[in-house]
Design a protein around this motif. Structure first.
Motif, PDB file in Angstrom:
ATOM      1  N   THR A   9      20.936  -0.251 -16.478  1.00 19.69           N
ATOM      2  CA  THR A   9      21.202  -0.883 -15.186  1.00 19.69           C
ATOM      3  C   THR A   9      20.618  -0.028 -14.067  1.00 19.69           C
ATOM      4  N   LEU A  10      20.030  -0.695 -13.086  1.00 19.52           N
ATOM      5  CA  LEU A  10      19.575  -0.012 -11.876  1.00 19.52           C
ATOM      6  C   LEU A  10      20.664  -0.159 -10.824  1.00 19.52           C
ATOM      7  N   TYR A  11      21.206   0.969 -10.380  1.00 22.12           N
ATOM      8  CA  TYR A  11      22.245   0.966  -9.351  1.00 22.12           C
ATOM      9  C   TYR A  11      21.623   1.343  -8.004  1.00 22.12           C
ATOM     10  N   ILE A  12      21.867   0.529  -7.002  1.00 28.26           N
ATOM     11  CA  ILE A  12      21.413   0.820  -5.637  1.00 28.26           C
ATOM     12  C   ILE A  12      22.599   1.442  -4.904  1.00 28.26           C
ATOM     13  N   VAL A  13      22.557   2.761  -4.734  1.00 20.75           N
ATOM     14  CA  VAL A  13      23.733   3.514  -4.283  1.00 20.75           C
ATOM     15  C   VAL A  13      23.593   3.943  -2.823  1.00 20.75           C
ATOM     16  N   ALA A  14      24.524   3.495  -2.001  1.00 20.81           N
ATOM     17  CA  ALA A  14      24.543   3.906  -0.593  1.00 20.81           C
ATOM     18  C   ALA A  14      25.101   5.325  -0.485  1.00 20.81           C
ATOM     19  N   THR A  15      24.447   6.135   0.340  1.00 25.75           N
ATOM     20  CA  THR A  15      24.894   7.514   0.565  1.00 25.75           C
ATOM     21  C   THR A  15      25.187   7.718   2.053  1.00 25.75           C
ATOM     22  N   ARG A  26      33.416   5.566  -6.057  1.00 26.04           N
ATOM     23  CA  ARG A  26      32.599   4.889  -7.065  1.00 26.04           C
ATOM     24  C   ARG A  26      31.164   5.412  -7.052  1.00 26.04           C
ATOM     25  N   ALA A  27      30.635   5.664  -5.851  1.00 23.53           N
ATOM     26  CA  ALA A  27      29.266   6.173  -5.749  1.00 23.53           C
ATOM     27  C   ALA A  27      29.142   7.530  -6.442  1.00 23.53           C
ATOM     28  N   VAL A  28      30.095   8.414  -6.202  1.00 24.17           N
ATOM     29  CA  VAL A  28      30.074   9.733  -6.845  1.00 24.17           C
ATOM     30  C   VAL A  28      30.153   9.586  -8.362  1.00 24.17           C
ATOM     31  N   LYS A  29      31.039   8.698  -8.824  1.00 26.50           N
ATOM     32  CA  LYS A  29      31.200   8.461 -10.258  1.00 26.50           C
ATOM     33  C   LYS A  29      29.899   7.962 -10.887  1.00 26.50           C
ATOM     34  N   ILE A  30      29.254   6.990 -10.235  1.00 27.00           N
ATOM     35  CA  ILE A  30      28.006   6.427 -10.753  1.00 27.00           C
ATOM     36  C   ILE A  30      26.916   7.492 -10.804  1.00 27.00           C
ATOM     37  N   LEU A  31      26.793   8.268  -9.731  1.00 24.81           N
ATOM     38  CA  LEU A  31      25.748   9.289  -9.663  1.00 24.81           C
ATOM     39  C   LEU A  31      25.939  10.370 -10.731  1.00 24.81           C
ATOM     40  N   LYS A  32      27.186  10.614 -11.108  1.00 22.94           N
ATOM     41  CA  LYS A  32      27.458  11.586 -12.173  1.00 22.94           C
ATOM     42  C   LYS A  32      27.152  11.005 -13.558  1.00 22.94           C
ATOM     43  N   GLN A  33      27.325   9.694 -13.710  1.00 26.44           N
ATOM     44  CA  GLN A  33      27.251   9.096 -15.043  1.00 26.44           C
ATOM     45  C   GLN A  33      25.881   8.542 -15.421  1.00 26.44           C
ATOM     46  N   ILE A  75      10.451   1.343 -17.705  1.00 25.67           N
ATOM     47  CA  ILE A  75      10.439   1.764 -19.114  1.00 25.67           C
ATOM     48  C   ILE A  75      11.747   2.465 -19.466  1.00 25.67           C
ATOM     49  N   GLN A  76      12.207   3.338 -18.578  1.00 33.51           N
ATOM     50  CA  GLN A  76      13.481   4.041 -18.810  1.00 33.51           C
ATOM     51  C   GLN A  76      14.628   3.045 -18.930  1.00 33.51           C
ATOM     52  N   LEU A  77      14.643   2.048 -18.045  1.00 32.80           N
ATOM     53  CA  LEU A  77      15.698   1.035 -18.074  1.00 32.80           C
ATOM     54  C   LEU A  77      15.640   0.219 -19.366  1.00 32.80           C
ATOM     55  N   LYS A  78      14.430  -0.133 -19.780  1.00 33.96           N
ATOM     56  CA  LYS A  78      14.267  -0.909 -21.016  1.00 33.96           C
ATOM     57  C   LYS A  78      14.670  -0.106 -22.249  1.00 33.96           C
ATOM     58  N   ASN A  79      14.607   1.213 -22.137  1.00 34.26           N
ATOM     59  CA  ASN A  79      15.034   2.079 -23.226  1.00 34.26           C
ATOM     60  C   ASN A  79      16.549   2.302 -23.230  1.00 34.26           C
ATOM     61  N   GLY A  80      17.220   1.614 -22.306  1.00 33.96           N
ATOM     62  CA  GLY A  80      18.676   1.680 -22.287  1.00 33.96           C
ATOM     63  C   GLY A  80      19.276   2.716 -21.351  1.00 33.96           C
ATOM     64  N   LEU A  81      18.431   3.371 -20.561  1.00 26.73           N
ATOM     65  CA  LEU A  81      18.946   4.377 -19.632  1.00 26.73           C
ATOM     66  C   LEU A  81      19.372   3.716 -18.318  1.00 26.73           C
ATOM     67  N   ASP A  82      20.385   4.290 -17.690  1.00 26.88           N
ATOM     68  CA  ASP A  82      20.849   3.809 -16.389  1.00 26.88           C
ATOM     69  C   ASP A  82      20.242   4.674 -15.299  1.00 26.88           C
ATOM     70  N   VAL A  83      19.807   4.032 -14.234  1.00 29.71           N
ATOM     71  CA  VAL A  83      19.131   4.727 -13.132  1.00 29.71           C
ATOM     72  C   VAL A  83      19.822   4.381 -11.818  1.00 29.71           C
ATOM     73  N   ALA A  84      20.016   5.392 -10.964  1.00 30.54           N
ATOM     74  CA  ALA A  84      20.549   5.168  -9.611  1.00 30.54           C
ATOM     75  C   ALA A  84      19.444   5.431  -8.599  1.00 30.54           C
ATOM     76  N   ILE A 110      16.322  -7.277 -15.687  1.00 32.84           N
ATOM     77  CA  ILE A 110      17.163  -6.103 -15.897  1.00 32.84           C
ATOM     78  C   ILE A 110      18.220  -6.091 -14.801  1.00 32.84           C
ATOM     79  N   SER A 111      19.438  -5.727 -15.148  1.00 33.73           N
ATOM     80  CA  SER A 111      20.556  -5.748 -14.199  1.00 33.73           C
ATOM     81  C   SER A 111      20.344  -4.790 -13.028  1.00 33.73           C
ATOM     82  N   VAL A 112      20.530  -5.313 -11.811  1.00 36.23           N
ATOM     83  CA  VAL A 112      20.479  -4.498 -10.592  1.00 36.23           C
ATOM     84  C   VAL A 112      21.817  -4.670  -9.869  1.00 36.23           C
TER      85      VAL A 112
END
Length: 282
Positions: A9-15, A26-33, A75-84, A110-112
């Motif tokens: 999943t691609l997460y669009i994270v506000a900072t 939630r943003a801190v949790k996502i960025l850690k995970q 490619i990273q997302l298609k390989n199952g990795l989550d990106v923020a 891919i989920s955004v």
């Protein structure tokens, strides 16, 4: 993160836009995970990540390399990795990098997912004192004078509150252009939102410009909120001519001063009034 699905999943994270405490749990949790964080400026973002003990791998993704970085992220997302995705401040893709990446990732089905939070436009609007029920976000206008003029001409009859971003170096020229093309409207300039030298200047555009002229220097990114066109203030050419004739008989103001006074009183373009005064005088 959970990699049971074939794609990540691609997460669009506000900072935060300034104060580091303005980030959601939630943003801190996502960025850690997540497995990877794509940042507009990795050096800038490391300060925020370090503050919250986030050790996730960082890569750069900014306006100059977004297109070239996108295939690798997909490619990273298609390989199952989550990106923020994070920007230097506020919500990514809102006058910041991210739009092209989001479009490309969504096209691949891919989920955004957005992780909402800070936005200078919304934060400033909420305290501007201008109507908030309808607004038009315009971000940074073109730097070239002619294109900037065309952009302002295109929105001068819009009734929603207008929202602009501008650098401290170009904020005074921008307000001058607005005075000439939009008239002396009510406005609010927000500067250094949530930071130590946070400032909100409210009043007519001419009042804000005067306040800025009195400063030795202007620092920090600026958000400018301008009242939309007031329908009840719209007057036709005949009415404007009558107003000018009446004013000319009772004032000693010069052409420029009179144009400024009338444009402020009737929420008209200073240039429109100025040109009419010259036409009448000739």
């Amino acid at each position: 993160m959970d990699h049971q699905h074939s794609s990540g999943t691609l997460y669009i994270v506000a900072t935060p836009v300034g104060n580091l405490e303005d980030i959601t749990f939630r943003a801190v949790k996502i960025l850690k995970q997540v497995d990877l964080i794509a940042a507009e400026d990795t050096r800038h973002s490391r300060k925020l990540l370090s503050h919250y003990g986030i050790q996730t791998k960082l890569i750069s993704c900014h306006e100059h390399n977004e297109l070239s970085k996108t295939p690798g992220i997909i490619i990273q997302l298609k390989n199952g990795l989550d990106v923020a995705l994070i920007s230097d401040a506020g919500t990514p893709s809102i006058s910041d990098p991210g739009y092209k990446l989001v479009t490309a990732v969504a096209k691949e089905e891919i989920s955004v997912i957005p992780i909402p939070g800070c936005s200078a436009a919304i934060a400033g609007l909420s305290v501007s004192g201008l109507p908030t029920d309808s607004f038009l976000f315009l971000g940074f206008l073109p730097k070239k004078q002619q294109k900037k003029k065309q952009a302002l001409e295109a929105v001068k009859n819009q009734t929603p509150t207008l929202i602009f971003y501008e650098s401290p170096r170009r904020i005074k020229p921008l307000i001058n252009s607005m005075l000439n093309l939009l008239g002396d409207r009510k406005a609010c300039l927000a500067r250094e939102i949530t930071k130590l030298h946070e400032e909100y200047i409210r009043g007519n555009l001419s009042d804000i410009l005067k306040t800025l002229e009195e400063k030795e220097s202007i620092k920090g990114e600026c958000s400018l909120f301008v009242q939309g066109q007031l329908e009840e203030k719209t007057i036709n050419e005949k009415e404007l001519k009558e107003i000018i004739l009446a004013k000319l008989s009772t004032t000693d103001l010069g052409t420029s001063g009179l144009a400024k006074q009338i444009s402020k009183e009737f929420n008209l373009s200073k240039k429109q009034v100025y040109d009419m005064i010259l036409k009448i005088s000739s």
